[in-house]
Design a protein around this motif. Structure first.
Motif, mmCIF file in Angstrom:
data_model
loop_
_atom_site.group_PDB
_atom_site.id
_atom_site.type_symbol
_atom_site.label_atom_id
_atom_site.label_comp_id
_atom_site.label_asym_id
_atom_site.label_seq_id
_atom_site.Cartn_x
_atom_site.Cartn_y
_atom_site.Cartn_z
ATOM 1 N N PRO A 13 15.006 26.566 7.335
ATOM 2 C CA PRO A 13 16.128 26.940 6.454
ATOM 3 C C PRO A 13 15.615 27.491 5.126
ATOM 4 C CG PRO A 13 16.472 24.762 7.414
ATOM 5 C CD PRO A 13 15.061 25.143 7.729
ATOM 6 N N LEU A 14 16.186 28.601 4.701
ATOM 7 C CA LEU A 14 15.746 29.229 3.460
ATOM 8 C C LEU A 14 15.840 28.281 2.264
ATOM 9 C CD1 LEU A 14 14.669 31.728 2.041
ATOM 10 C CD2 LEU A 14 17.041 32.545 1.834
ATOM 11 N N PRO A 15 16.914 27.491 2.095
ATOM 12 C CA PRO A 15 16.955 26.564 0.960
ATOM 13 C C PRO A 15 15.818 25.542 0.983
ATOM 14 C CG PRO A 15 19.147 26.844 1.872
ATOM 15 C CD PRO A 15 18.205 27.492 2.826
ATOM 16 N N VAL A 16 15.381 25.163 2.168
ATOM 17 C CA VAL A 16 14.246 24.235 2.278
ATOM 18 C C VAL A 16 12.975 24.895 1.778
ATOM 19 C CG1 VAL A 16 12.751 23.050 3.941
ATOM 20 C CG2 VAL A 16 15.240 22.841 4.128
ATOM 21 N N LEU A 17 12.734 26.126 2.203
ATOM 22 C CA LEU A 17 11.535 26.838 1.764
ATOM 23 C C LEU A 17 11.560 27.091 0.262
ATOM 24 C CD1 LEU A 17 11.236 29.440 4.657
ATOM 25 C CD2 LEU A 17 9.811 27.413 4.297
ATOM 26 N N GLU A 18 12.723 27.433 -0.256
ATOM 27 C CA GLU A 18 12.830 27.707 -1.690
ATOM 28 C C GLU A 18 12.589 26.446 -2.512
ATOM 29 O OE1 GLU A 18 15.942 31.488 -1.647
ATOM 30 O OE2 GLU A 18 16.731 29.438 -1.725
ATOM 31 N N GLU A 43 8.751 23.127 -5.837
ATOM 32 C CA GLU A 43 8.095 21.838 -6.038
ATOM 33 C C GLU A 43 6.623 21.838 -5.645
ATOM 34 O OE1 GLU A 43 12.072 19.064 -5.299
ATOM 35 O OE2 GLU A 43 10.464 19.072 -3.799
ATOM 36 N N LEU A 44 6.110 22.990 -5.261
ATOM 37 C CA LEU A 44 4.767 23.033 -4.699
ATOM 38 C C LEU A 44 3.707 22.513 -5.666
ATOM 39 C CD1 LEU A 44 2.980 23.820 -2.303
ATOM 40 C CD2 LEU A 44 2.798 26.106 -3.279
ATOM 41 N N LEU A 45 3.786 22.906 -6.934
ATOM 42 C CA LEU A 45 2.745 22.523 -7.895
ATOM 43 C C LEU A 45 3.047 21.221 -8.620
ATOM 44 C CD1 LEU A 45 1.947 26.012 -9.470
ATOM 45 C CD2 LEU A 45 0.868 24.877 -7.518
ATOM 46 N N TYR A 78 7.301 15.506 4.254
ATOM 47 C CA TYR A 78 8.104 15.956 3.107
ATOM 48 C C TYR A 78 9.078 17.064 3.509
ATOM 49 C CZ TYR A 78 8.648 19.230 -0.884
ATOM 50 O OH TYR A 78 9.117 20.132 -1.813
ATOM 51 N N LEU A 79 8.586 18.064 4.240
ATOM 52 C CA LEU A 79 9.449 19.162 4.638
ATOM 53 C C LEU A 79 10.513 18.710 5.640
ATOM 54 C CD1 LEU A 79 7.042 22.222 4.883
ATOM 55 C CD2 LEU A 79 9.027 21.985 3.401
ATOM 56 N N ALA A 80 10.164 17.766 6.504
ATOM 57 C CA ALA A 80 11.173 17.201 7.398
ATOM 58 C C ALA A 80 12.295 16.568 6.582
ATOM 59 C CB ALA A 80 10.537 16.177 8.331
ATOM 60 N N GLY A 81 11.924 15.865 5.517
ATOM 61 C CA GLY A 81 12.927 15.250 4.662
ATOM 62 C C GLY A 81 13.840 16.275 4.012
ATOM 63 N N LEU A 82 13.278 17.400 3.575
ATOM 64 C CA LEU A 82 14.110 18.458 2.993
ATOM 65 C C LEU A 82 15.056 19.030 4.044
ATOM 66 C CD1 LEU A 82 11.674 20.474 0.687
ATOM 67 C CD2 LEU A 82 13.025 18.425 0.172
#
Length: 361
Positions: A15-20, A25-27, A245-249
């Motif tokens: 999902p785009l909102p997940v990637l965004e 939050e990456l850094l 983490y990404l699964a949680g998003l």
């Protein structure tokens, strides 16, 4: 940069909102001054996140308290072997319902660890249908019965949870988990590779009835024993923190978008649109699967003339439609319509298919 419509069978669209959000939050994740990938999995921040991820999943799927939720590694393929190691003693048998490539592979990989009994198979006709339930030759003494709820290559999907009697039902849900509501209580164990509807590859979600964790098994290293992972909250060794983490998003995104009932209806609409276009093309496009078991997630199809395949793939990619090439075992085309693929993407695909047919005759 512009994102294109991604029909990949896996690793698949997220999902785009997940990637965004992951990008934002990456850094600096959660005000920690570092990425989630740089955090200790035993630190308070990560443990709190892991607990919330499990809580969100339990809410989404209605997982009863007498089921453990594990976040494993190895891909679903590793667990083709690990499941019989954990659920069967030496000399035990297990029933396998073979409906396509992945359930067949699961049976083959289990064979060194359990006496595999193929209780039903539709291999003889190329997996174009499923063997009727009343023809299954189930063993009431089997240690478990195994199915793949959706076959990504052959495009076959169970439309209902099959009754296998008193033995635990084990299901590989890698390609249709979270795509609609499911009664978890009908299963003894559900497992799924993450790279279709959950998150990035490298994570395996497992939902297992707790009494199965207590089964006596053969000697094995602790790292292979599900009971050890459950006792250590999936942190017996360093887990895939990024995948978790990404699964949680993704779970949060699903909740924000109405949950699994809403997602199931969206997936039904997408599949009906594409199947309707194929079936209404007058034979220009074809899907030979028995309509009663057609997959809503993975739709293989062929053109009336395979000489047009290369042009179809080249022109579709130029039109912003990615990863439509069929699996090498079947050829042709395949469109995977996972949760993150919106209806707009499927509409763009069918518009292209109709235009292609007009232009190429």
């Amino acid at each position: 940069m512009s994102r294109l419509w991604n029909f990949s069978a896996g690793p698949a669209a997220l999902p785009l909102p997940v990637l965004e959000r992951a990008q934002r939050e990456l850094l600096d994740w959660n005000g920690s001054g570092a990425s989630v990938m740089e955090q200790s999995h035993r630190g308070k921040r990560f443990i709190a996140m892991a607990q919330q991820v499990e809580a969100d999943l339990r809410e989404l799927m209605g997982i009863p308290s007498h089921y453990a939720v594990l976040f494993e590694q190895g891909g679903a393929t590793q667990h083709f072997a690990q499941i019989p190691m954990n659920l069967a003693r030496e000399g035990d048998s297990a029933d396998y319902i073979v409906t396509g490539h992945w359930s067949e592979k699961a049976a083959n990989e289990a064979a060194p660890y359990v006496r595999v009994h193929v209780a039903a198979t539709s291999k003889a006709d190329g997996y174009l249908h499923m063997a009727p339930r009343d023809t299954w030759q189930l063993d009431p003494a089997a240690s478990y019965a195994h199915i793949a709820t959706n076959e990504t290559i052959h495009g076959v999907q169970f439309q209902h949870v099959p009754d296998v009697g008193s033995v635990p039902l084990v299901a590989d849900m890698s390609s249709d988990i979270l795509s609609g509501p499911v009664d978890v209580s009908r299963f003894g164990l559900i497992y799924a590779g993450a790279q279709k509807n959950i998150g990035p590859s490298g994570l395996v979600l497992m939902i297992i009835r707790r009494d199965l964790l207590e089964r006596p098994t053969r000697p094995m290293a602790k790292i292979f024993r599900y009971a050890e992972h459950a006792a250590n909250d999936s942190m017996l060794n360093t887990p895939n923190t990024w995948g978790w983490y990404l699964a949680g998003l993704t779970f949060q995104w699903l909740k924000e978008n109405g949950g699994l009932a809403v997602m199931g209806e969206r997936n039904r609409q997408k599949a009906e649109l594409l199947y309707g276009t194929i079936d209404g093309s007058g034979g220009y496009y074809r899907n030979p699967i028995d309509p009663a078991v057609r997959s809503r997630m993975n739709i293989p199809f062929t053109l009336h003339d395979s000489a047009l395949d290369a042009a179809f793939l080249q022109e579709s990619e130029a039109a912003g439609l990615l990863a439509l090439k069929g699996h090498k075992a079947l050829g042709g085309m395949r469109a995977s319509l996972y949760n993150a693929v919106p209806l707009e993407a499927v509409q763009a695909l069918v518009d292209f298919m109709r235009d292609f047919a007009r232009r190429h005759g």
